[in-house]
Every structure is written in C-alpha cells, then in structure tokens.
Write a protein that holds these residues in place. Sequence first.
Motif, PDB file in Angstrom:
ATOM      1  N   UNK A 198      48.571  -7.619  26.298  1.00  0.00           N
ATOM      2  CA  UNK A 198      47.870  -8.643  25.536  1.00  0.00           C
ATOM      3  C   UNK A 198      47.096  -9.546  26.495  1.00  0.00           C
ATOM      4  N   UNK A 199      46.340 -10.467  25.940  1.00  0.00           N
ATOM      5  CA  UNK A 199      45.465 -11.292  26.758  1.00  0.00           C
ATOM      6  C   UNK A 199      46.203 -12.106  27.799  1.00  0.00           C
ATOM      7  N   UNK A 200      47.371 -12.639  27.451  1.00  0.00           N
ATOM      8  CA  UNK A 200      48.098 -13.459  28.423  1.00  0.00           C
ATOM      9  C   UNK A 200      48.625 -12.605  29.576  1.00  0.00           C
ATOM     10  N   UNK A 201      48.981 -11.362  29.298  1.00  0.00           N
ATOM     11  CA  UNK A 201      49.429 -10.474  30.375  1.00  0.00           C
ATOM     12  C   UNK A 201      48.287 -10.152  31.342  1.00  0.00           C
ATOM     13  N   UNK A 202      47.084  -9.991  30.794  1.00  0.00           N
ATOM     14  CA  UNK A 202      45.927  -9.732  31.649  1.00  0.00           C
ATOM     15  C   UNK A 202      45.691 -10.909  32.581  1.00  0.00           C
ATOM     16  N   UNK A 203      45.770 -12.133  32.060  1.00  0.00           N
ATOM     17  CA  UNK A 203      45.557 -13.329  32.874  1.00  0.00           C
ATOM     18  C   UNK A 203      46.635 -13.476  33.939  1.00  0.00           C
ATOM     19  N   UNK A 204      47.888 -13.319  33.530  1.00  0.00           N
ATOM     20  CA  UNK A 204      48.997 -13.476  34.476  1.00  0.00           C
ATOM     21  C   UNK A 204      48.924 -12.412  35.571  1.00  0.00           C
ATOM     22  N   UNK A 205      48.604 -11.186  35.204  1.00  0.00           N
ATOM     23  CA  UNK A 205      48.476 -10.118  36.196  1.00  0.00           C
ATOM     24  C   UNK A 205      47.380 -10.435  37.203  1.00  0.00           C
ATOM     25  N   UNK A 206      46.263 -10.992  36.746  1.00  0.00           N
ATOM     26  CA  UNK A 206      45.164 -11.330  37.645  1.00  0.00           C
ATOM     27  C   UNK A 206      45.593 -12.393  38.653  1.00  0.00           C
ATOM     28  N   UNK A 207      46.327 -13.408  38.197  1.00  0.00           N
ATOM     29  CA  UNK A 207      46.808 -14.449  39.115  1.00  0.00           C
ATOM     30  C   UNK A 207      47.842 -13.878  40.078  1.00  0.00           C
ATOM     31  N   UNK A 208      48.737 -13.032  39.565  1.00  0.00           N
ATOM     32  CA  UNK A 208      49.744 -12.414  40.433  1.00  0.00           C
ATOM     33  C   UNK A 208      49.096 -11.606  41.556  1.00  0.00           C
ATOM     34  N   UNK A 209      48.030 -10.900  41.228  1.00  0.00           N
ATOM     35  CA  UNK A 209      47.328 -10.115  42.243  1.00  0.00           C
ATOM     36  C   UNK A 209      46.738 -11.009  43.319  1.00  0.00           C
ATOM     37  N   UNK A 268      65.432  -9.462  30.292  1.00  0.00           N
ATOM     38  CA  UNK A 268      64.850  -9.126  28.999  1.00  0.00           C
ATOM     39  C   UNK A 268      63.326  -9.082  29.123  1.00  0.00           C
ATOM     40  N   UNK A 269      62.696  -8.367  28.229  1.00  0.00           N
ATOM     41  CA  UNK A 269      61.251  -8.154  28.303  1.00  0.00           C
ATOM     42  C   UNK A 269      60.482  -9.467  28.167  1.00  0.00           C
ATOM     43  N   UNK A 270      59.614  -9.740  29.136  1.00  0.00           N
ATOM     44  CA  UNK A 270      58.801 -10.957  29.062  1.00  0.00           C
ATOM     45  C   UNK A 270      57.677 -10.819  28.038  1.00  0.00           C
ATOM     46  N   UNK A 271      57.289  -9.593  27.727  1.00  0.00           N
ATOM     47  CA  UNK A 271      56.216  -9.386  26.750  1.00  0.00           C
ATOM     48  C   UNK A 271      56.600  -9.896  25.369  1.00  0.00           C
ATOM     49  N   UNK A 272      57.908  -9.984  25.090  1.00  0.00           N
ATOM     50  CA  UNK A 272      58.373 -10.419  23.775  1.00  0.00           C
ATOM     51  C   UNK A 272      58.635 -11.923  23.709  1.00  0.00           C
ATOM     52  N   UNK A 273      58.413 -12.646  24.812  1.00  0.00           N
ATOM     53  CA  UNK A 273      58.706 -14.076  24.825  1.00  0.00           C
ATOM     54  C   UNK A 273      57.678 -14.859  24.015  1.00  0.00           C
ATOM     55  N   UNK A 274      58.106 -15.948  23.363  1.00  0.00           N
ATOM     56  CA  UNK A 274      57.128 -16.846  22.744  1.00  0.00           C
ATOM     57  C   UNK A 274      56.290 -17.516  23.836  1.00  0.00           C
ATOM     58  N   UNK A 275      55.153 -18.074  23.455  1.00  0.00           N
ATOM     59  CA  UNK A 275      54.209 -18.589  24.446  1.00  0.00           C
ATOM     60  C   UNK A 275      54.829 -19.618  25.384  1.00  0.00           C
ATOM     61  N   UNK A 276      55.627 -20.550  24.865  1.00  0.00           N
ATOM     62  CA  UNK A 276      56.207 -21.581  25.718  1.00  0.00           C
ATOM     63  C   UNK A 276      57.064 -21.000  26.827  1.00  0.00           C
ATOM     64  N   UNK A 277      57.969 -20.105  26.457  1.00  0.00           N
ATOM     65  CA  UNK A 277      58.841 -19.477  27.450  1.00  0.00           C
ATOM     66  C   UNK A 277      58.047 -18.580  28.383  1.00  0.00           C
TER      67      UNK A 277
END
Length: 293
Positions: free
Chosen positions: A205-216, A256-265
């Motif tokens: 999802x979009x937030x994973x794309x953003x987080x992955x870019x920062x992690x890189x 536990x899977x971070x992809x299933x977390x609500x936005x705050x967590x």
Amino acid sequence: MSSESTASMRSPSPSLPYRSTGRLAPWAPRFLTVFALTLMAITVALCLPVWTGALSSDVLNAATPLVMWLPALVLVAVHLGARNPVPVMRWAGLGIRPAGRTSAVFGLLLAVMVLVPALTIAVTASLGLVGFAPSEEAAATAPMVAPMIVVMMAATLGEEAAWRGYLQSTLAPLGFWRSTLVIGAYWSLWHLPVAAAYWTDGRMDGREVLVTSVNLLLSAVVLSAVRYLSGSVWPAVAGHAMLNTVLVFAYSHLITSTADLPDGAYWGYALLTWAVWGVAILVLTRMVARRAA
C-alpha cells in the motif's frame, strides 16, 4: 614516479576523502547523467507491463536477480562507451586489502544488522505497537539465514559494485555526506518503479512504499559508511545481503505483521525504526569521521 603515486596505484580502491576536495572529474557529470537516465529507463520499461496490468508482479519476483544486476551491467556499458580513464575493478572497490581491516568491518556490520532489528522489535513490542510472536517456521528458518547471506551476495554484488563501488569513487570529491546522500537518494528513487508495480498489483500500500523509500535512504548511509571504513565494497555487498535476509527474517518471523497495523501504530513503529537506524548511522559515521581525522 613518487612513492605516494606508486602506493596509490597499488591500493585496492581509490581514495575516499571524508571532506569535499573539489570538483568531480571532467568525465564524471556526463557519465553520471547517462548512467542514471539509462538505468531508470530500463527499469521503468521492465515495470510498465505490471503497471498496465498486462503482467503480474510475480514476473518481477522471478526477475529480481537480473534487476539487481542491472546497475552493474548498465555501468559497465556506459563506462566502455564513454571510455572513462579509470580501471573498472579498482574504481568499484573490489579489492579486499587490507584484509584485516575489511574483516573487522564485516564483523562490525554483522553486529549492526543484528542489533537494528533486535532493538526495533524490543522497543516497539514493549510499547505495544507490535506483538512479539515468533512464527512456527522461525526455528526451522533461522539456521538458513547465514547461508542465504552468502547466496544473496551473488545478487547484491550487481548493485553494490555500482552504488557503493564505482559511483562512490566517482562522487568522492564531494565528500562523504554529499556523495552518500546523492547515491542513497538515487538508489531509493530507482526502487520506486518496482514499488509502484507492487502497489499497482495490490501487494504494497502507499504507506509501505513511503516507508520502504525512507528505509532505503537510511540503510544507504550505513552501506556507504562501511565502504569508507574498509576501503572495499565487499562489506557493502554483505550488508545489502543482510538487509535482504537478517532483517527480512526478523520482521517476517518474529513479530506480528506490520501491514495489518492501524495507521497510528504503523507510523509509530516506522518512526521508532528510523530512530534505531539513526543511532546506527550516528555511530558508524562518527567512526568514519574519526578515521579520516
């Protein structure tokens, strides 16, 4: 010929000054432009069928080793076409001398790649952002991580010979921070077409794309730091392989899977992950600065 010149010729890789020493070599701007545009064009072309729905992102998974070797293949082609006056192997930092220093940096890097996920999991789990929940496969998978690092290095060599090898040497006159951030930013940007393909296919999802870019971008600083500390690209090759094995194992099998977390967590988890990376970066870059001094 002076003894200093002779020593420079015998060194396994070119000098990497910590501070800026002046302008790039005359051939460098054109080479960097052609390389960056060619690599991105090929990557976009590979991802386009997935964006349009003509192919599944499974094709990209199967082509991952080829995609990881694209930077090196494009680099060599552009190097030969431009007739750059530097030896590719030496410029890419493929030597290992002095072996003792390179081995010490390998050990340091392994400690970083174990401590980063360990601290991240410990802090985020203690705050209740994720649950510490080893999977049923964790015990059986753990012994495979070490050999997988070695196997993965065959793929990450294709990237690191370009990023932290040839390009780090080419941009070295800019100094450590500027060269590292330029390489890290482009490295992160280069991954975006692939991330967009997975997003289009519903696997990210979009937030994973953003987080992955920062992690890189953050991990790029670590990989450049170990190149500077060792004088060789091989610790960066191993570090990149550890990102794809040690960290993937930890985050896939221990929590536990971070992809299933609500936005705050999810964003709390991401911010704490970046804070841990920040500590690792602070320690390693201080070591780079001290070595330069």
